[in-house]
Write an enzyme that holds these catalytic residues in place. Structure first.
Site, PDB file in Angstrom:
ATOM      1  N   GLY A 170       0.833  -1.197   0.000  1.00 49.76           N
ATOM      2  CA  GLY A 170       0.000   0.000   0.000  1.00 49.76           C
ATOM      3  C   GLY A 170       0.866   1.245   0.000  1.00 49.76           C
ATOM      4  NE  ARG A 171       2.655   3.054  -5.040  1.00 49.40           N
ATOM      5  CZ  ARG A 171       3.869   2.582  -5.284  1.00 49.40           C
ATOM      6  NH1 ARG A 171       4.880   2.979  -4.548  1.00 49.40           N
ATOM      7  NH2 ARG A 171       4.064   1.720  -6.253  1.00 49.40           N
ATOM      8  N   GLY A 172       0.721   5.381   1.230  1.00 49.58           N
ATOM      9  CA  GLY A 172       0.027   6.487   1.869  1.00 49.58           C
ATOM     10  C   GLY A 172       0.549   7.778   1.291  1.00 49.58           C
ATOM     11  CB  ALA A 227       5.605   5.844   4.100  1.00 45.70           C
ATOM     12  CB  THR A 228       6.151   2.907  -0.521  1.00 46.12           C
ATOM     13  OG1 THR A 228       5.962   4.047  -1.349  1.00 46.12           O
ATOM     14  CG2 THR A 228       5.748   1.662  -1.291  1.00 46.12           C
ATOM     15  CE  LYS A 246       4.061   4.478   7.194  1.00 48.12           C
ATOM     16  NZ  LYS A 246       3.012   4.777   8.154  1.00 48.12           N
ATOM     17  CG  ASP A 291      -4.048  10.591  10.366  1.00 45.93           C
ATOM     18  OD1 ASP A 291      -5.206  11.012  10.105  1.00 45.93           O
ATOM     19  OD2 ASP A 291      -3.225  10.331   9.480  1.00 45.93           O
TER      20      ASP A 291
END
Ligand SMILES: Nc1ncnc2c1ncn2[C@@H]1O[C@H](COP(=O)(O)OP(=O)(O)OP(=O)(O)O)[C@@H](O)[C@H]1O
Length: 362
Positions: A10-12, A15-16, A31, A125
């Site tokens: 996943g990617r935010g 970060a990846t 991460k 968050d």
């Protein structure tokens, strides 16, 4: 420790996250972000190295690697095979989760939040995208890139749609703000969409959150107890809002037991291996990768569970992850040797802000 980077999970915004395996056979998630932009990930490392709870993603170490001439900062965490709650929703074409899943996940998130708060940490968050799901229906709180100490002066950080009124006004971001975000997350779980409509205009929403008397609409199809629980989280006055301790005693989550965890488990898949850390799972993936010609066709190995196959296939099918193709499996994995003893601390390098949303007062 020598480890090998695997497919992107996943990617935010900052970060990846990739799968990774160590030479000793452990499978975990890594991460990563370019070192010059690692401020938020190094903050996450700081908090994760302190917090230890069944409902907080486990931290296993960190390092700095050199990849394609760039220095990359990496932290190692639990591999969570179900991805995030938002991933679960997307997998169901945006449909909300079942009532039993919502109740079970909520109970576990409150337990995790209560632990975090009792250690004087504010997450800042909380949202579906930052709650990670295991095959057995367990969930853990992840992404501590915005976290802060309760008494720490820090710029407001987080995701506008999940921000509490006092945060949107730039006044304070304490434990109560995490509880508001939990209320928003329950709405996200139930509806499959953002807690506020018109999510494409965050400034207008922030203004509404900050200065109206409104709260997000609580779905009318959830139980009376669930509605009451959400209303305790979405109390606009942070001093009147319930604490995690009070929420743990609310009837909506008090009676959650192994049965409901079992129901959540069924959705994700009950034919899972005992642990994703089983080396057999990875061996099977490697075997099957060598037999694939186009796309991903995993061998029907007994040791590779259906749910894991589905998750990996889903990842491979995602268009935003073009760099993972099974026919190139060998060449796509990068073996990395870490300097130091495995808990190395990155102490040098330019520090700039990550891609995370911040409230900047003018
Ligand atoms: N431990 C994990 N195991 C499996 N998948 C993970 C794990 N951690 C993160 N992911 C996947 O990667 C995605 C991005 O992770 P994360 O939210 O931690 O990144 P971020 O850059 O900090 O995000 P944000 O946009 O919230 O700042 C998650 O939504 C999830 O799909």
């Amino acid at each position: 420790m020598e480890w090998t980077r695997g497919p992107v999970l996943g990617r935010g915004s900052s970060a990846t996250v990739s799968a990774a395996t160590s030479t000793s056979g452990d499978v975990f998630a890594v991460k990563s972000v370019e070192f010059s932009q690692s401020e938020s990930l190094r903050k996450e490392q700081h908090f994760l190295s302190i917090l230890k709870s069944p409902h907080v993603v486990s931290y296993k170490g960190c390092d700095v690697t050199r990849e394609q001439k760039n220095f990359v900062y990496n932290i190692f965490i639990d591999y969570m095979s179900g991805g995030s709650i938002t991933d679960q929703i997307n997998k169901r074409n945006g449909e909300g989760l079942t009532n039993s899943e919502i109740a079970s996940y909520t109970r576990q998130i409150v337990e995790g939040l209560d632990y975090i708060h009792s250690n004087k940490v504010v997450h800042c968050d909380i949202k579906g995208g930052n709650i990670l799901v295991q095959e057995d229906g367990g969930v853990k709180i992840g992404d501590f890139g915005c976290a802060k100490w309760d008494d720490q002066e820090a710029p407001v950080c987080g995701t506008p749609m999940f921000m509490a009124p006092e945060v949107a006004r730039g006044e304070e971001q304490g434990f109560a703000a995490d509880v508001w975000a939990l209320g928003c997350t329950i709405i996200e779980m139930a509806t499959g969409v953002s807690p506020w409509p018109n999510a494409d205009d965050p400034v207008a929403i922030l203004y509404r959150i900050a200065f109206s008397e409104e709260i997000p609409e609580i779905p009318n199809w959830i139980s009376g107890q669930a509605k009451d629980f959400v209303s305790k989280c979405l109390t606009r006055d942070p001093r009147q809002r319930w604490t995690t301790k009070q929420l743990l005693d609310h009837p909506y989550v008090r009676k959650i037991d192994e049965n409901s965890k079992q129901i959540a488990c069924e959705k994700i898949g009950t034919d899972s291996p005992t642990s994703i850390l089983d080396q057999d799972v990875w061996n099977s993936m490697e075997e099957s990768s060598s037999t694939s010609s186009v796309g991903v066709e995993f061998a029907q190995s007994d040791s590779l569970s259906k749910s894991v196959r589905q998750r990996i296939k889903q990842l491979a099918d995602k268009s935003e992850m073009p760099e993972w193709r099974c026919e190139k499996w060998e060449s796509e994995w990068i073996t990395i040797r870490m300097n130091g003893d495995g808990d190395g601390k990155a102490t040098s390098g330019a520090v700039t802000g990550g891609g995370r949303w911040r409230w900047i007062e003018s």
